[in-house]
Design an enzyme around this catalytic site. Structure first.
Site, PDB file in Angstrom:
ATOM      1  N   LYS A  93       9.292  10.232  -0.889  1.00  0.00           N
ATOM      2  CA  LYS A  93       7.824  10.266  -0.831  1.00  0.00           C
ATOM      3  C   LYS A  93       7.330  11.699  -0.682  1.00  0.00           C
ATOM      4  CE  LYS A  93       4.047   8.277   1.985  1.00  0.00           C
ATOM      5  NZ  LYS A  93       3.773   7.423   3.158  1.00  0.00           N
ATOM      6  N   SER A 168       0.874   3.888   2.275  1.00  0.00           N
ATOM      7  CA  SER A 168       0.771   5.030   1.399  1.00  0.00           C
ATOM      8  C   SER A 168       2.056   5.336   0.624  1.00  0.00           C
ATOM      9  CB  SER A 168       0.365   6.264   2.201  1.00  0.00           C
ATOM     10  OG  SER A 168       1.301   6.546   3.229  1.00  0.00           O
ATOM     11  N   SER A 192       2.584   2.083   6.299  1.00  0.00           N
ATOM     12  CA  SER A 192       2.742   2.668   4.975  1.00  0.00           C
ATOM     13  C   SER A 192       4.092   2.457   4.316  1.00  0.00           C
ATOM     14  CB  SER A 192       2.437   4.168   5.024  1.00  0.00           C
ATOM     15  OG  SER A 192       1.067   4.386   5.230  1.00  0.00           O
TER      16      SER A 192
END
Length: 496
Positions: A93, A168, A192
């Site tokens: 990420k 996210s 997330s």
């Protein structure tokens, strides 16, 4: 597990090597059925196709990945390759630093930023022989539960690209769901890892706060006392293997726990003797009927595995979102950009600027009072775990909604906060610092995945893996693939 229409037939699995689990990849290497270069080439092809449909990749690292795969291929032929993840592709990420690779974190303010050091988790992955293929999408600083940002635009769901991937860590979950490699690294400040994993139909684990170090990454840039780093995978075994690699003590992270190396058993077995508390709404949450129905079926599965399931919960304050989470989370988000001016933030989303503004309006007293209430939340879980071994809930109150929205403002006829109210089961667990996982447990009437959340006491990841492995054996979710993963041109070398 069945799809939303009740069908039990499994669609065919993708043929590309990137769709294999990490365990299957390493077994293939031992049999000399394929090489790391074969796996990486197929994974890159899948990433490119998925990115066209879902917008999951921020920064490709394909040439570096091919070079690393070639090196490992030579070492394997010479019998010299080592490492628990040698030759396994992994995505990272974009909140997590990879040295020499841009780290935008979804923010226009970081357009020129390139870190010169790996985050601790990346160092651990590299030491274990993992091959990093790309950085995946996130919203700006991980502030919301979708992966849309001014840097990358809208990230979509491989089960239906008109729907959000969640966030996210949305690019991470979408990539794993679509067969773009078996492991992704995500972060989780208010859900997330778990929200996108639930929306995309994969397994996601938020470890105990401090078990996986966050430095020197963004340390993190926001959600400072809330954010965890963990794996997103298609199988329980792959998540356990990844956590064994990335869990470590690191002095650079003040929250890092000085625990020794851990090993996890993911062999499926009976759950006799396990006391499971279950709550469909935590006493205050609005939940969609499809999610409630899937949750009820999941409880029946756990019961059939031998667990003792009782309806129980921590008895949290119904005002926990407004009185506890927001004063802490929004203040920490604002503190992360305390030195930034209105001009600096001009390229950010209006919703992000609103969160920053709200965080700046809370006083120090507000933050400390919320911290006291946070302590009460933790104590509620302490008392709960005197009665049960784990708590299970739905992961999210809804399934994936239309792409491009920050959230939904109504759940089953009840008004909710559009930013965080539709995910009432995730962020209380961050406030307590507990380990929690989401695993697929069904589909809604539109064929979108639904997740089951398993929450255990601090550092009791072994019990999460035990329950998840039993559920996985009883309801083998990894046999379900989104139609996007069955695309043509996604590789197709023999699996040996």
């Amino acid at each position: 597990m069945t799809d939303g229409s009740g069908r039990t037939a499994f669609p065919p699995a993708p043929t590309g090597l990137g769709a294999l689990s990490a365990s299957e990849i390493m077994a293939g290497y031992r049999r000399k059925a394929f090489t790391p270069r074969d796996v990486v080439d197929d994974t890159i092809a899948a990433l490119q196709a998925t990115n066209e449909a879902c917008n999951a990749v921020v920064t490709p690292m394909y040439e570096q990945a091919r070079a690393e795969a070639d090196r490992l291929t030579r070492e394997m032929r010479a019998g010299e390759a080592k490492g628990a993840l040698a030759g396994v592709p992994v995505t990272v990420k974009d909140l997590v630093f990879v040295a020499g690779v841009p780290a935008y974190a979804g923010s226009p303010m970081n357009k020129d930023f390139v870190p010169d050091a790996d985050a601790a988790v990346v160092s651990s992955l590299k030491a274990a022989g993992a091959i990093i293929t790309c950085k995946t999408t996130t919203c700006e600083s991980g502030y919301k539960l979708t992966a849309d940002s001014p840097v990358t635009g809208t990230t979509r769901n491989p089960w239906n690209p008109s729907r959000t991937s969640g966030g996210s860590s949305g690019g991470a979950a979408a990539g794993v769901a679509a067969g773009c490699g078996p492991i992704a690294i995500g972060t989780d400040g208010v859900g997330s890892i778990r929200v996108p994993s639930s929306f995309c139909g994969v397994f996601g684990l938020k470890p105990t706060f401090g078990l996986v170090p966050r430095s020197p990454g963004f340390s993190p840039p926001s959600w400072a006392s809330l954010a965890h780093t963990g794996p997103i995978t298609r199988t329980v075994a792959d998540a356990a293997l990844t956590l064994e690699v990335i869990a470590a003590y690191d002095l650079r992270d003040a929250a890092s726990l000085p625990v020794s190396a851990r090993r996890f058993d993911t062999n499926a077995g009976r759950l006799d003797g396990i006391r499971i508390g279950a709550s469909a709404d935590l006493g205050y949450a609005a939940v969609s009927p499809d999610v409630c129905a899937a949750f009820g079926k999941a409880l029946a599965t756990l019961d059939s595995c031998g667990a003792q399931v009782t309806m129980d919960g921590p008895g949290l304050d119904p005002g926990i979102l407004e009185h506890t989470l927001k004063p802490i989370a929004f203040t920490e988000q604002a503190a992360a950009v305390a030195s930034k001016s209105a001009t600096d933030l001009a390229g950010s989303e209006a919703d992000y600027r609103n969160v920053i503004g709200a965080g700046r309006r809370y006083s120090g007293t507000d933050y400390i009072e919320a911290s006291y209430r946070r302590g009460q939340t933790r104590n509620a879980f302490v008392k709960l775990f005197e009665r049960v071994d784990v708590l299970v809930t739905p992961t999210v109150a809804v399934t994936a909604f239309e792409a491009g929205q920050i959230g939904v403002d109504t759940v089953d006829g009840s008004k909710v906060d559009p930013h965080l109210g539709w995910s009432p089961f995730t962020w209380p667990i961050n406030l307590a610092g507990l380990p929690a996982a989401t695993l697929p447990c069904g589909f809604d009437r539109d064929g979108m995945p639904i997740g089951l959340q398993i929450i255990a006491p601090w550092l009791d990841e072994p019990t999460i893996f035990r329950i998840a492995a039993a559920f996985e054996a009883a309801q083998p979710w990894a046999k379900f693939w989104p139609q996007l993963a069955l695309r043509e041109g996604s590789g197709g070398r023999a699996k040996g």
